[in-house]
Design a protein around this motif. Structure first.
Motif, mmCIF file in Angstrom:
data_model
loop_
_atom_site.group_PDB
_atom_site.id
_atom_site.type_symbol
_atom_site.label_atom_id
_atom_site.label_comp_id
_atom_site.label_asym_id
_atom_site.label_seq_id
_atom_site.Cartn_x
_atom_site.Cartn_y
_atom_site.Cartn_z
ATOM 1 N N LEU A 202 0.837 -1.201 0.000
ATOM 2 C CA LEU A 202 0.000 0.000 0.000
ATOM 3 C C LEU A 202 0.872 1.250 0.000
ATOM 4 N N ALA A 203 1.893 1.284 0.846
ATOM 5 C CA ALA A 203 2.786 2.450 0.903
ATOM 6 C C ALA A 203 3.422 2.725 -0.449
ATOM 7 N N ASP A 204 3.847 1.677 -1.121
ATOM 8 C CA ASP A 204 4.463 1.826 -2.440
ATOM 9 C C ASP A 204 3.484 2.449 -3.428
ATOM 10 N N SER A 205 2.229 2.031 -3.371
ATOM 11 C CA SER A 205 1.229 2.594 -4.290
ATOM 12 C C SER A 205 0.962 4.060 -3.978
ATOM 13 N N LEU A 206 0.962 4.435 -2.702
ATOM 14 C CA LEU A 206 0.747 5.837 -2.333
ATOM 15 C C LEU A 206 1.851 6.719 -2.900
ATOM 16 N N LEU A 207 3.081 6.251 -2.794
ATOM 17 C CA LEU A 207 4.198 7.039 -3.307
ATOM 18 C C LEU A 207 4.191 7.115 -4.824
ATOM 19 N N LYS A 208 3.567 6.157 -5.459
ATOM 20 C CA LYS A 208 3.470 6.201 -6.920
ATOM 21 C C LYS A 208 2.570 7.350 -7.385
ATOM 22 N N PHE A 209 1.587 7.732 -6.580
ATOM 23 C CA PHE A 209 0.793 8.920 -6.922
ATOM 24 C C PHE A 209 1.709 10.144 -7.003
ATOM 25 N N ILE A 210 2.622 10.248 -6.052
ATOM 26 C CA ILE A 210 3.565 11.370 -6.051
ATOM 27 C C ILE A 210 4.521 11.261 -7.237
ATOM 28 N N GLU A 211 5.072 10.076 -7.434
ATOM 29 C CA GLU A 211 6.029 9.874 -8.529
ATOM 30 C C GLU A 211 5.399 10.174 -9.884
ATOM 31 N N LYS A 212 4.164 9.735 -10.077
ATOM 32 C CA LYS A 212 3.494 9.968 -11.365
ATOM 33 C C LYS A 212 3.207 11.456 -11.568
ATOM 34 N N ASN A 213 2.841 12.161 -10.489
ATOM 35 C CA ASN A 213 2.616 13.603 -10.592
ATOM 36 C C ASN A 213 3.900 14.344 -10.910
ATOM 37 N N GLU A 214 4.961 14.007 -10.199
ATOM 38 C CA GLU A 214 6.232 14.693 -10.436
ATOM 39 C C GLU A 214 6.782 14.352 -11.814
ATOM 40 N N ALA A 216 4.951 13.653 -14.439
ATOM 41 C CA ALA A 216 4.133 14.373 -15.421
ATOM 42 C C ALA A 216 4.594 15.814 -15.554
ATOM 43 N N LYS A 217 5.075 16.391 -14.445
ATOM 44 C CA LYS A 217 5.573 17.763 -14.480
ATOM 45 C C LYS A 217 6.811 17.888 -15.358
ATOM 46 N N SER A 218 7.692 16.893 -15.223
ATOM 47 C CA SER A 218 8.952 16.966 -15.947
ATOM 48 C C SER A 218 8.849 16.464 -17.385
ATOM 49 N N LEU A 219 7.722 15.820 -17.715
ATOM 50 C CA LEU A 219 7.535 15.286 -19.074
ATOM 51 C C LEU A 219 6.207 15.767 -19.651
ATOM 52 N N LYS A 222 3.971 14.240 -22.507
ATOM 53 C CA LYS A 222 4.324 12.844 -22.756
ATOM 54 C C LYS A 222 3.467 11.882 -21.935
ATOM 55 N N HIS A 223 3.141 12.265 -20.723
ATOM 56 C CA HIS A 223 2.160 11.483 -19.984
ATOM 57 C C HIS A 223 1.536 12.369 -18.917
ATOM 58 N N SER A 224 0.388 11.966 -18.411
ATOM 59 C CA SER A 224 -0.359 12.797 -17.474
ATOM 60 C C SER A 224 -0.360 12.177 -16.093
ATOM 61 N N ALA A 225 -0.617 13.011 -15.105
ATOM 62 C CA ALA A 225 -0.704 12.539 -13.731
ATOM 63 C C ALA A 225 -2.021 11.787 -13.528
ATOM 64 N N PRO A 226 -2.085 10.900 -12.539
ATOM 65 C CA PRO A 226 -3.345 10.204 -12.253
ATOM 66 C C PRO A 226 -4.444 11.207 -11.916
ATOM 67 N N ALA A 227 -5.637 10.924 -12.354
ATOM 68 C CA ALA A 227 -6.770 11.803 -12.071
ATOM 69 C C ALA A 227 -7.007 11.874 -10.566
ATOM 70 N N TYR A 228 -7.312 13.066 -10.055
ATOM 71 C CA TYR A 228 -7.645 13.196 -8.645
ATOM 72 C C TYR A 228 -8.938 12.455 -8.357
ATOM 73 N N GLY A 229 -9.109 12.052 -7.099
ATOM 74 C CA GLY A 229 -10.347 11.393 -6.724
ATOM 75 C C GLY A 229 -10.113 10.243 -5.765
ATOM 76 N N ILE A 230 -11.064 9.305 -5.762
ATOM 77 C CA ILE A 230 -11.061 8.178 -4.835
ATOM 78 C C ILE A 230 -10.573 6.920 -5.549
ATOM 79 N N ILE A 289 -7.162 1.969 -9.929
ATOM 80 C CA ILE A 289 -5.796 2.290 -9.528
ATOM 81 C C ILE A 289 -4.781 1.580 -10.420
ATOM 82 N N ILE A 290 -5.110 0.376 -10.864
ATOM 83 C CA ILE A 290 -4.217 -0.347 -11.780
ATOM 84 C C ILE A 290 -4.080 0.415 -13.093
ATOM 85 N N LYS A 291 -5.193 0.933 -13.580
ATOM 86 C CA LYS A 291 -5.183 1.669 -14.844
ATOM 87 C C LYS A 291 -4.451 3.002 -14.716
ATOM 88 N N GLU A 292 -4.739 3.750 -13.648
ATOM 89 C CA GLU A 292 -4.182 5.094 -13.502
ATOM 90 C C GLU A 292 -2.696 5.071 -13.141
#
Length: 316
Positions: A202-214, A216-219, A222-230, A289-292
């Motif tokens: 679970l912790a690893d998946s939480l940090l992936k939200f951060i990694e994907k957002n960061e 997306a900022k640098s690329l 090329k790819h987008s951050a996960p959609a906000y929500g539940i 979550i698997i898709k995003e």
């Protein structure tokens, strides 16, 4: 800078360990910063961002809080029926305050919620937007916390989980290991279905939200951050508490965690005499979550084996 609230709990401590491994700038708080007090939360955030909190100088950019991960909660399902006011303060008022502070300082929020927001009378995995019908105070206050966050801000990830166990703190795996070493027979209910969740996963998946957002900022483009929500996250598959306990016993024997012989008997929730009604079915769908996040989620048996054989396993 990432602020982990509830950093001494089972999940919070795991999140902090992984943040340290990945060399993130982070800071953690627990009960010393009262989440039911806006003054306490704002005061701590200010102390971080003005560098007053840190013993050594950190650049302004690195001390800016950009993410808050809220792992704090009132989680005692039975006591919540008696301590309704405290449960509401920690599970509803606290998340509302955290969301307000996050919005004020321009931080994104990751908040942990629970399968208990559902009624537990389903027969197929719950999707994020399925109807809610919490059975008791714990589920009702956790749902109220979700709603409070949604009213206060837009840049949030609420992640519901279930049947959580980890290396730090009390949990079902540790409890079963101890009683199986001290009893020759135990009873475990077999009419509640769900999916165990290993805290490191679970912790690893939480940090992936951060990694994907960061990322997306640098690329950009090329790819987008996960959609906000539940979102929902547990390990894969489904089981019941009795079969979960039987697998704990099998693996405990295999890796020397359980040294005696113990018969794991099945019983109904009614026979067991539970004081509070719990969801009979609480399997969560992980499709979103698997898709995003574009992740693969281990089956619960795989993660349980890794957990039990790990050198950090310590059911004191």
């Amino acid at each position: 800078m990432i602020w982990v609230i509830g950093n001494k709990g089972m999940l919070g401590s795991e999140v902090c360990r992984q943040l340290e491994e990945k060399k993130y700038n982070w800071v953690g708080t627990d009960r010393e910063v009262d989440i039911t007090s806006m003054d306490a939360l704002e005061g701590f955030a200010e102390s971080v961002e003005t560098n007053a909190y840190f013993p050594s100088k950190i650049s302004h950019k690195d001390r800016k809080i950009t993410w808050i991960i809220n792992c704090s909660a009132y989680t005692n399902v039975e006591k919540a029926e008696e301590e309704t006011e405290l449960a509401a303060k920690l599970n509803e008022d606290g998340p509302r305050n955290i969301a307000r502070v996050a919005r004020k300082i321009g931080a994104k929020l990751i908040h942990i919620s629970t399968d208990y927001v559902f009624g537990g009378n389903g027969s197929q995995p719950y999707n994020e937007d399925d109807a809610k019908n919490p059975l008791g105070v714990y589920g009702k206050t956790k749902l109220a916390g979700e709603v409070a966050i949604q009213k206060e801000m837009n840049t949030y990830y609420i992640v519901r989980t279930a049947w959580l166990y980890g290396f730090d703190g009390k949990n079902f795996v540790y409890t079963m290991t101890k009683v199986m070493n001290s009893h020759d027979q135990i009873k475990v209910v077999d009419d509640q279905k769900g999916t165990p969740t290993c805290a490191p996963d679970l912790a690893d998946s939480l940090l992936k939200f951060i990694e994907k957002n960061e990322g997306a900022k640098s690329l950009i483009g090329k790819h987008s951050a996960p959609a906000y929500g539940i979102y929902h996250f547990t390990n894969g598959g489904e089981t019941n508490w009795h079969d979960f306990a039987c697998e704990i016993y099998r693996l405990g024997k295999k890796y020397g965690r359980i040294t005696g012989e113990c018969v794991v008997n099945a019983c109904s929730t009614e026979e067991y005499g539970a004081k509070v009604e719990r969801p009979a079915y609480s399997v969560l769908s992980k499709d979103k979550i698997i898709k995003e996040l574009k992740i693969k989620i281990p089956e619960w048996q795989v993660s349980l084996e890794k957990f039990i054989k790990n050198e950090r396993f310590n059911p004191l």
